[in-house]
Structures are given as structure tokens and as C-alpha cells.
Design a protein around this motif. Structure first.
Motif: not given
Length: 135
Positions: A68-71, A97-101, A119, A121-122
Motif C-alpha cells: 500500500s501507499v499511506a498518505v 507519504t510512505m510505502w507500506v509492504d 491508505l 491498497e494495491l
């Protein structure tokens, strides 16, 4: 029946029980297990966008997210308890912003103020790309 068949059936039943019992723990969707804190804003074949809100010192439940990417909309400080019981504290500033595994966690807002984030979610990659038409 002989002892070999009884043993085999016992092992088979134990395996089925473990798989059935573990399945819900493997697929804990934040929106389903904690709708008070997680709201779906947008969903399609590529992404699911969640709005996450936690009051001061509120705790969620164990759940998972795909990559995911969090903002972050507010400053925040959260303690994440992982499935192995280890903890990880993180903090951020509004606008970050942050990349989240992908992974599972139990978050707790350890700050004195409410926190809010988006969030993204990809999901699976799209199978077809469409060009943007311009005039």
C-alpha cells in the motif's frame, strides 16, 4: 477398520481443522473486522482506498493489508503489534507519504490526538492499459 485407516483419518481431520481454523486469521480484512476505524472510499480492480481514523489511545484488531501507499492527513504516533508479538512504533507528520509492504498488524494510536490517513491498497496489475485521449 484397521489401525492404519484410523490413524490416517485422524491425521486428515487434524489437518482439515488446522486449515479451517487458521483461514480466518490469514484473511483478516481491516474493513470487516474493524469498520469503526476503516472505511472504503474507492474500490476498483486496481486499488482499494481506505480512510483510517483513530481517536487518542484507540486500538484496532489484528488484520492485514496488501502492499500500500499511506498518505498521512494528521501527525501521528502508532504502536504496531505484529503476529509474532513483537512491537514497532512509528510516527509521521501530516502531509507525509510512505510505502507500506504487505503484512499483518494490530495498530494502536499511542498519541494524545486523533489521527487520520488514507491508505491506497494495491491490487493485481491491470491486464489492459488504456491510453489517455487528448484533444
Amino acid at each position: 477398520m484397521n489401525n492404519g485407516i484410523h490413524w490416517f483419518l485422524g491425521v486428515l481431520c487434524a489437518i482439515v481443522f488446522v486449515v479451517v481454523a487458521a483461514h480466518p486469521a490469514l484473511a483478516q480484512d481491516a474493513v470487516k473486522v474493524d469498520p469503526r476505524h476503516y472505511k472504503v472510499e474507492v474500490e476498483n480492480a486496481q486499488v482499494r482506498v481506505l480512510r483510517i481514523t483513530d481517536g487518542p489511545h484507540e486500538k484496532s484488531v489484528m488484520h492485514g493489508h496488501p502492499a500500500s501507499v499511506a498518505v498521512f492527513l494528521t501527525d501521528g504516533q502508532v504502536k504496531f503489534t505484529l503476529p509474532n508479538s513483537k512491537t514497532d512504533e512509528r510516527s509521521w507528520k501530516a502531509g507525509q507519504t510512505m510505502w507500506v509492504d504487505a503484512g499483518k498488524h494490530l495498530p494502536e494510536n499511542v498519541g494524545d490526538k486523533p489521527l487520520e490517513l488514507i491508505l491506497v491498497e494495491l491490487k493485481a496489475k491491470p491486464t489492459k492499459t488504456t491510453a489517455i485521449k487528448t484533444k
